[in-house]
Design a protein around this motif. Sequence first.
Motif, PDB file in Angstrom:
ATOM      1  N   ASP A  54      -0.150   1.039  -3.420  1.00  0.00           N
ATOM      2  CA  ASP A  54       0.306   1.123  -2.032  1.00  0.00           C
ATOM      3  C   ASP A  54      -0.851   1.575  -1.135  1.00  0.00           C
ATOM      4  O   ASP A  54      -1.989   1.705  -1.584  1.00  0.00           O
ATOM      5  CB  ASP A  54       1.542   2.022  -1.905  1.00  0.00           C
ATOM      6  N   SER A  55      -0.551   1.804   0.142  1.00  0.00           N
ATOM      7  CA  SER A  55      -1.602   2.114   1.106  1.00  0.00           C
ATOM      8  C   SER A  55      -2.330   3.416   0.771  1.00  0.00           C
ATOM      9  O   SER A  55      -3.531   3.533   1.022  1.00  0.00           O
ATOM     10  CB  SER A  55      -1.025   2.185   2.520  1.00  0.00           C
ATOM     11  N   ILE A  58      -4.920   2.494  -1.809  1.00  0.00           N
ATOM     12  CA  ILE A  58      -6.039   1.825  -1.132  1.00  0.00           C
ATOM     13  C   ILE A  58      -6.889   2.866  -0.403  1.00  0.00           C
ATOM     14  O   ILE A  58      -8.117   2.838  -0.463  1.00  0.00           O
ATOM     15  CB  ILE A  58      -5.504   0.749  -0.141  1.00  0.00           C
ATOM     16  N   VAL A  87      -2.281  -7.338  -2.175  1.00  0.00           N
ATOM     17  CA  VAL A  87      -2.483  -6.196  -1.279  1.00  0.00           C
ATOM     18  C   VAL A  87      -3.923  -6.185  -0.767  1.00  0.00           C
ATOM     19  O   VAL A  87      -4.163  -6.011   0.428  1.00  0.00           O
ATOM     20  CB  VAL A  87      -2.144  -4.853  -1.987  1.00  0.00           C
ATOM     21  N   PHE A  88      -4.885  -6.406  -1.666  1.00  0.00           N
ATOM     22  CA  PHE A  88      -6.291  -6.441  -1.248  1.00  0.00           C
ATOM     23  C   PHE A  88      -6.541  -7.582  -0.272  1.00  0.00           C
ATOM     24  O   PHE A  88      -7.281  -7.430   0.696  1.00  0.00           O
ATOM     25  CB  PHE A  88      -7.217  -6.576  -2.465  1.00  0.00           C
ATOM     26  N   GLU A  89      -5.923  -8.738  -0.516  1.00  0.00           N
ATOM     27  CA  GLU A  89      -6.124  -9.897   0.367  1.00  0.00           C
ATOM     28  C   GLU A  89      -5.458  -9.687   1.726  1.00  0.00           C
ATOM     29  O   GLU A  89      -6.049  -9.978   2.764  1.00  0.00           O
ATOM     30  CB  GLU A  89      -5.585 -11.164  -0.310  1.00  0.00           C
ATOM     31  N   LEU A  90      -4.223  -9.174   1.728  1.00  0.00           N
ATOM     32  CA  LEU A  90      -3.502  -8.960   2.988  1.00  0.00           C
ATOM     33  C   LEU A  90      -4.188  -7.930   3.879  1.00  0.00           C
ATOM     34  O   LEU A  90      -4.161  -8.036   5.105  1.00  0.00           O
ATOM     35  CB  LEU A  90      -2.057  -8.525   2.720  1.00  0.00           C
ATOM     36  N   THR A  91      -4.792  -6.926   3.257  1.00  0.00           N
ATOM     37  CA  THR A  91      -5.460  -5.877   4.030  1.00  0.00           C
ATOM     38  C   THR A  91      -6.921  -6.237   4.337  1.00  0.00           C
ATOM     39  O   THR A  91      -7.650  -5.438   4.905  1.00  0.00           O
ATOM     40  CB  THR A  91      -5.423  -4.532   3.274  1.00  0.00           C
ATOM     41  N   LYS A  92      -7.325  -7.439   3.930  1.00  0.00           N
ATOM     42  CA  LYS A  92      -8.687  -7.937   4.152  1.00  0.00           C
ATOM     43  C   LYS A  92      -9.743  -7.072   3.460  1.00  0.00           C
ATOM     44  O   LYS A  92     -10.892  -7.021   3.886  1.00  0.00           O
ATOM     45  CB  LYS A  92      -9.008  -8.029   5.660  1.00  0.00           C
ATOM     46  N   LEU A  93      -9.347  -6.373   2.405  1.00  0.00           N
ATOM     47  CA  LEU A  93     -10.280  -5.489   1.712  1.00  0.00           C
ATOM     48  C   LEU A  93     -11.079  -6.203   0.629  1.00  0.00           C
ATOM     49  O   LEU A  93     -11.951  -5.605   0.012  1.00  0.00           O
ATOM     50  CB  LEU A  93      -9.539  -4.285   1.123  1.00  0.00           C
ATOM     51  N   THR A  94     -10.804  -7.492   0.441  1.00  0.00           N
ATOM     52  CA  THR A  94     -11.600  -8.242  -0.530  1.00  0.00           C
ATOM     53  C   THR A  94     -13.042  -8.354  -0.041  1.00  0.00           C
ATOM     54  O   THR A  94     -13.960  -8.491  -0.839  1.00  0.00           O
ATOM     55  CB  THR A  94     -11.019  -9.650  -0.764  1.00  0.00           C
TER      56      THR A  94
END
Length: 111
Positions: A54-55, A58, A87-94
């Motif tokens: 979850d957040s 992250i 989750v990584f893709e949606l939050t643009k953390l990739t």
Amino acid sequence: MEITRREKDKIVVLDINGEIDLYNAPEIKDVIAKLIEEQKYCIVINLEKVSYIDSSGIGALISSLSNLKKYQGGLKIINVAGSVRKVFELTKLTSFFEIFDSEDEATAAFK
């Protein structure tokens, strides 16, 4: 959540098993803070056995990476799949984290 630590060529690999959420995310920060105290600044986090993040999880990874960068270290993430990858893709953390498919690729990236 369980965290298992192993070392490979002065690089610490943390194998995480379980869910990373509000209740146990601080444990990740604590483990990495202890590694920094031991002057270990190159860390690979293996999320192969993580079914949920979850957040707060992250957030723990982001703050850990920031702390490691203060010592010219780094944090690489491997084996991100399924809902965790979403989750990584949606939050643009990739693009923020260096994410690899294998441990060998991640450890080689430190050299």
